[in-house]
Motif scaffolding. Structure first.
Motif, PDB file in Angstrom:
ATOM      1  N   HIS A 149      17.341  10.075 -50.769  1.00 26.41           N
ATOM      2  CA  HIS A 149      16.607  11.051 -49.973  1.00 26.41           C
ATOM      3  C   HIS A 149      15.108  10.997 -50.285  1.00 26.41           C
ATOM      4  O   HIS A 149      14.277  11.121 -49.383  1.00 26.41           O
ATOM      5  N   LEU A 150      14.754  10.796 -51.557  1.00 24.30           N
ATOM      6  CA  LEU A 150      13.347  10.647 -51.920  1.00 24.30           C
ATOM      7  C   LEU A 150      12.769   9.395 -51.277  1.00 24.30           C
ATOM      8  O   LEU A 150      11.630   9.402 -50.791  1.00 24.30           O
ATOM      9  N   ALA A 151      13.568   8.329 -51.271  1.00 33.22           N
ATOM     10  CA  ALA A 151      13.106   7.098 -50.634  1.00 33.22           C
ATOM     11  C   ALA A 151      12.845   7.314 -49.150  1.00 33.22           C
ATOM     12  O   ALA A 151      11.865   6.800 -48.593  1.00 33.22           O
ATOM     13  N   PHE A 152      13.710   8.107 -48.507  1.00 36.22           N
ATOM     14  CA  PHE A 152      13.507   8.373 -47.080  1.00 36.22           C
ATOM     15  C   PHE A 152      12.250   9.212 -46.856  1.00 36.22           C
ATOM     16  O   PHE A 152      11.554   9.035 -45.849  1.00 36.22           O
ATOM     17  N   MET A 153      11.943  10.112 -47.762  1.00 32.02           N
ATOM     18  CA  MET A 153      10.717  10.886 -47.636  1.00 32.02           C
ATOM     19  C   MET A 153       9.495   9.972 -47.724  1.00 32.02           C
ATOM     20  O   MET A 153       8.536  10.109 -46.946  1.00 32.02           O
ATOM     21  N   VAL A 154       9.548   9.014 -48.657  1.00 39.81           N
ATOM     22  CA  VAL A 154       8.442   8.064 -48.796  1.00 39.81           C
ATOM     23  C   VAL A 154       8.340   7.192 -47.542  1.00 39.81           C
ATOM     24  O   VAL A 154       7.232   6.941 -47.033  1.00 39.81           O
ATOM     25  N   ILE A 155       9.498   6.729 -47.044  1.00 41.94           N
ATOM     26  CA  ILE A 155       9.502   5.912 -45.826  1.00 41.94           C
ATOM     27  C   ILE A 155       8.934   6.693 -44.652  1.00 41.94           C
ATOM     28  O   ILE A 155       8.124   6.178 -43.864  1.00 41.94           O
ATOM     29  N   ASP A 156       9.368   7.956 -44.512  1.00 41.13           N
ATOM     30  CA  ASP A 156       8.862   8.783 -43.410  1.00 41.13           C
ATOM     31  C   ASP A 156       7.360   9.010 -43.537  1.00 41.13           C
ATOM     32  O   ASP A 156       6.637   9.015 -42.529  1.00 41.13           O
ATOM     33  N   ALA A 157       6.868   9.199 -44.767  1.00 40.20           N
ATOM     34  CA  ALA A 157       5.433   9.394 -44.971  1.00 40.20           C
ATOM     35  C   ALA A 157       4.660   8.140 -44.565  1.00 40.20           C
ATOM     36  O   ALA A 157       3.647   8.222 -43.848  1.00 40.20           O
ATOM     37  N   ALA A 158       5.148   6.969 -45.016  1.00 43.17           N
ATOM     38  CA  ALA A 158       4.476   5.706 -44.679  1.00 43.17           C
ATOM     39  C   ALA A 158       4.547   5.448 -43.172  1.00 43.17           C
ATOM     40  O   ALA A 158       3.565   5.011 -42.547  1.00 43.17           O
ATOM     41  N   LEU A 159       5.708   5.741 -42.581  1.00 46.55           N
ATOM     42  CA  LEU A 159       5.878   5.542 -41.139  1.00 46.55           C
ATOM     43  C   LEU A 159       4.941   6.455 -40.359  1.00 46.55           C
ATOM     44  O   LEU A 159       4.330   6.038 -39.348  1.00 46.55           O
ATOM     45  N   THR A 160       4.792   7.678 -40.828  1.00 52.18           N
ATOM     46  CA  THR A 160       3.912   8.636 -40.159  1.00 52.18           C
ATOM     47  C   THR A 160       2.461   8.161 -40.174  1.00 52.18           C
ATOM     48  O   THR A 160       1.783   8.182 -39.134  1.00 52.18           O
ATOM     49  N   VAL A 161       2.004   7.734 -41.333  1.00 55.57           N
ATOM     50  CA  VAL A 161       0.610   7.259 -41.438  1.00 55.57           C
ATOM     51  C   VAL A 161       0.404   6.020 -40.580  1.00 55.57           C
ATOM     52  O   VAL A 161      -0.603   5.896 -39.862  1.00 55.57           O
ATOM     53  N   GLY A 162       1.369   5.089 -40.630  1.00 58.04           N
ATOM     54  CA  GLY A 162       1.235   3.863 -39.848  1.00 58.04           C
ATOM     55  C   GLY A 162       1.209   4.131 -38.355  1.00 58.04           C
ATOM     56  O   GLY A 162       0.373   3.581 -37.626  1.00 58.04           O
ATOM     57  N   LEU A 163       2.117   4.983 -37.883  1.00 60.53           N
ATOM     58  CA  LEU A 163       2.158   5.296 -36.454  1.00 60.53           C
ATOM     59  C   LEU A 163       0.947   6.123 -36.033  1.00 60.53           C
ATOM     60  O   LEU A 163       0.466   5.996 -34.905  1.00 60.53           O
ATOM     61  N   PHE A 164       0.464   6.986 -36.941  1.00 59.31           N
ATOM     62  CA  PHE A 164      -0.752   7.745 -36.643  1.00 59.31           C
ATOM     63  C   PHE A 164      -1.900   6.783 -36.351  1.00 59.31           C
ATOM     64  O   PHE A 164      -2.620   6.941 -35.360  1.00 59.31           O
ATOM     65  N   ALA A 165      -2.062   5.788 -37.223  1.00 61.93           N
ATOM     66  CA  ALA A 165      -3.156   4.825 -37.040  1.00 61.93           C
ATOM     67  C   ALA A 165      -2.992   4.040 -35.744  1.00 61.93           C
ATOM     68  O   ALA A 165      -3.969   3.820 -35.003  1.00 61.93           O
ATOM     69  N   TRP A 166      -1.742   3.621 -35.468  1.00 64.25           N
ATOM     70  CA  TRP A 166      -1.509   2.804 -34.274  1.00 64.25           C
ATOM     71  C   TRP A 166      -1.739   3.597 -32.990  1.00 64.25           C
ATOM     72  O   TRP A 166      -2.401   3.119 -32.068  1.00 64.25           O
ATOM     73  N   VAL A 167      -1.179   4.827 -32.924  1.00 63.25           N
ATOM     74  CA  VAL A 167      -1.345   5.641 -31.708  1.00 63.25           C
ATOM     75  C   VAL A 167      -2.786   6.105 -31.566  1.00 63.25           C
ATOM     76  O   VAL A 167      -3.354   6.099 -30.454  1.00 63.25           O
ATOM     77  N   ALA A 168      -3.420   6.482 -32.690  1.00 62.57           N
ATOM     78  CA  ALA A 168      -4.807   6.948 -32.622  1.00 62.57           C
ATOM     79  C   ALA A 168      -5.725   5.857 -32.108  1.00 62.57           C
ATOM     80  O   ALA A 168      -6.695   6.125 -31.373  1.00 62.57           O
ATOM     81  N   ARG A 169      -5.443   4.620 -32.478  1.00 60.56           N
ATOM     82  CA  ARG A 169      -6.282   3.501 -32.018  1.00 60.56           C
ATOM     83  C   ARG A 169      -6.261   3.383 -30.501  1.00 60.56           C
ATOM     84  O   ARG A 169      -7.263   2.989 -29.880  1.00 60.56           O
ATOM     85  N   GLN A 170      -5.118   3.740 -29.906  1.00 61.58           N
ATOM     86  CA  GLN A 170      -5.011   3.664 -28.442  1.00 61.58           C
ATOM     87  C   GLN A 170      -5.606   4.894 -27.748  1.00 61.58           C
ATOM     88  O   GLN A 170      -5.921   4.828 -26.556  1.00 61.58           O
ATOM     89  N   MET A 171      -5.745   5.998 -28.478  1.00 61.58           N
ATOM     90  CA  MET A 171      -6.088   7.260 -27.822  1.00 61.58           C
ATOM     91  C   MET A 171      -7.366   7.898 -28.351  1.00 61.58           C
ATOM     92  O   MET A 171      -7.584   9.091 -28.189  1.00 61.58           O
ATOM     93  N   ILE A 172      -8.253   7.107 -28.978  1.00 57.31           N
ATOM     94  CA  ILE A 172      -9.560   7.625 -29.396  1.00 57.31           C
ATOM     95  C   ILE A 172     -10.437   7.801 -28.162  1.00 57.31           C
ATOM     96  O   ILE A 172     -10.509   6.928 -27.294  1.00 57.31           O
ATOM     97  N   ARG A 173     -11.080   8.938 -28.082  1.00 61.70           N
ATOM     98  CA  ARG A 173     -11.990   9.198 -26.959  1.00 61.70           C
ATOM     99  C   ARG A 173     -13.287   8.419 -27.156  1.00 61.70           C
ATOM    100  O   ARG A 173     -13.991   8.611 -28.154  1.00 61.70           O
ATOM    101  N   ARG A 174     -13.564   7.515 -26.284  1.00 57.67           N
ATOM    102  CA  ARG A 174     -14.817   6.739 -26.288  1.00 57.67           C
ATOM    103  C   ARG A 174     -15.105   6.197 -27.699  1.00 57.67           C
ATOM    104  O   ARG A 174     -15.966   6.703 -28.425  1.00 57.67           O
TER     105      ARG A 174
END
Length: 468
Positions: A10-35
């Protein structure tokens, strides 16, 4: 074995979810930055801060929904519902934080990011779910259970375990002081006397004690629970001990005493918080979008007969509390006084009054009712918490007085603008079917169901099906 490393998993899944969240944040934000060309160093720092906060907050939010607890006996759909609720709440919090920090992101970013994260997390869980089910069916990752009782309830528990090999449960024995063999499906060689339980727990690897005894054995459970507490073995009580007709229980506290509450509605508090957040956002948007339509309708009502625009009718909400529900007036001003003379024309069964060609409805009112425009002011009732976007329609007090049997249980959830009844035909449905649909909604509620009903509401309104 995996069961011995459950916490690490369960701790490993928390770490995976944290890493996945940061990675997806960066990827989606790159597509949706205003100007992007105008983003300053301050804007970049804001994005980094939001990514870090999301990486920390997302696993904590999911944890509040129980996503990291053992889900051995849960269906995959329950896991998906928890993920959906957690990501929904995360999206609302992220939206507010992004606005507060003036992040250089498109307004839709929190929704797109949360949706992407949900599907990624759901895919991971589905994969693990399948692997664990195969492993348990082949004898791996099993848990050992001792059943208290050897009668019909214990036999039914054994049958349930046999029907779910994916749970990976193995019955070590049955403990009962009664005559062995009175439940034919319980193996006699596995039955032990109550005095043998301490030795059974201490000499064997027992993961859970399952209480499936008759009520006559209740006095014998005190030493059982005490022994399990001393050794550290969890005790699970099957609550059909008190009857099959009771709703699922919820564990709580009464000062220093533990409690088991049998309430008609047991919904996750965090999911209800997300539902309320969606209500506030949806009602705010609904009021803004509906304002021009309501304005035109108000003008038409005034020009038609010069009477008041709004109609306030007392309705019964959560747990029967009365509140004034707002509608655009569609009837003549003295409609209530005329109702008694029209009761013999009622076309619906049960304690509900409705006439297809009601003579009290005005010309403008017929148009407003046809397209449900008269209901738009109820977004205000939703905004202030008297109603929800989705829920059983609020009845009038005189209807509630005539409720029979379990009909009143439909008041155990906040009433809504739309519901299963509204999208299934409205006035074309009989009263008993209407009640059944409302109780089905309450008993099976989750956020996904609300979104599905909302999606079906617009076509139902546009078709005008069942409206009158």
């Amino acid at each position: 074995m995996l069961k011995e490393r459950g916490r690490q998993l369960h701790l490993a899944f928390m770490v995976i979810d944290a890493a996945l969240t940061v990675g997806l944040f960066a990827w989606v934000a790159r597509q949706m930055i205003r100007r992007p060309e105008t983003v300053t160093e301050v804007g970049l720092v804001t994005l980094l801060a939001l990514a870090a906060i999301s990486g920390l907050a997302w696993p904590l939010i999911l944890g509040r929904f129980g996503i990291y607890e053992s889900q051995r006996r849960d269906a995959l759909s329950q896991t998906f519902a928890r993920l959906l609720a957690g990501n929904g709440l995360g999206a609302l919090l992220l939206s507010g934080l992004a606005a507060l920090l003036d992040a250089p992101l498109a307004p839709a970013f929190p929704l797109v990011f949360a949706t992407t994260t949900f599907f990624a997390q759901a895919t991971l869980r589905a994969g693990l779910y399948g692997v664990l089910h195969v492993a348990r069916r082949t004898g791996h990752n099993t848990r050992t259970v001792v059943v208290i009782g050897a009668g019909p309830r214990a036999s039914r528990a054994l049958a349930t375990i046999d029907q779910h090999p994916e749970w990976g449960l193995r019955v070590l024995g049955f403990v009962d002081d009664g005559e062995p063999g009175f439940a034919p499906h319980v193996p006699v060689e596995l039955i032990h006397k109550m005095v043998e339980l301490p030795g059974l727990l201490r000499d064997s690897s027992v993961d859970e004690v399952l209480v499936a005894c008759p009520r006559s054995m209740l006095d014998s459970l005190v030493p059982v629970v005490r022994e399990c507490a001393q050794i550290g073995v969890p005790v699970t009580l099957l609550t059909d001990l008190f009857g099959d007709e009771l709703p699922p229980p919820r564990v709580g506290r009464f000062d220093s005493l533990g409690t088991v509450t049998f309430a008609p509605v047991h919904h996750n508090e965090m999911e209800l918080a997300v539902k309320r957040g969606v209500d506030i956002a949806g009602a705010t948007l609904g009021l803004l979008l509906a304002a021009p339509v309501v304005g035109l309708a108000a003008l038409a009502i005034k020009l038609d007969d010069g009477g008041p625009v709004l109609f306030r009718q007392w309705r019964c909400g959560l747990n029967g509390r009365q509140f004034p529900m707002l509608k655009l007036r569609t009837m003549v001003p003295d409609a209530d006084r005329m109702k008694a003379d029209l009761l013999h024309l009622n076309e619906l069964d049960g304690p509900v009054f409705k006439i297809k060609d009601d003579p009290r409805v005005t010309r403008v009112g017929r148009v407003l009712r046809k397209w449900s425009i008269d209901e738009l002011p109820q977004f205000w009732n939703v905004l202030i918490g008297e109603m929800s976007l989705v829920g059983p329609r609020p009845p009038t007090p005189d209807e509630v007085v005539l409720y029979e049997g379990g009909d009143r249980r439909r008041l155990s959830m906040r009433p809504g603008l739309t519901c299963l009844w509204a999208v299934a035909g409205r006035n074309q449905i009989r009263f008993d079917e209407w009640m059944r649909l409302d109780l089905e909604y309450i008993d099976t509620w989750d956020l996904g169901q609300d979104f599905r009903i909302l999606a079906r509401t617009i076509p139902a309104i546009l078709s005008g099906r069942g409206a009158s």
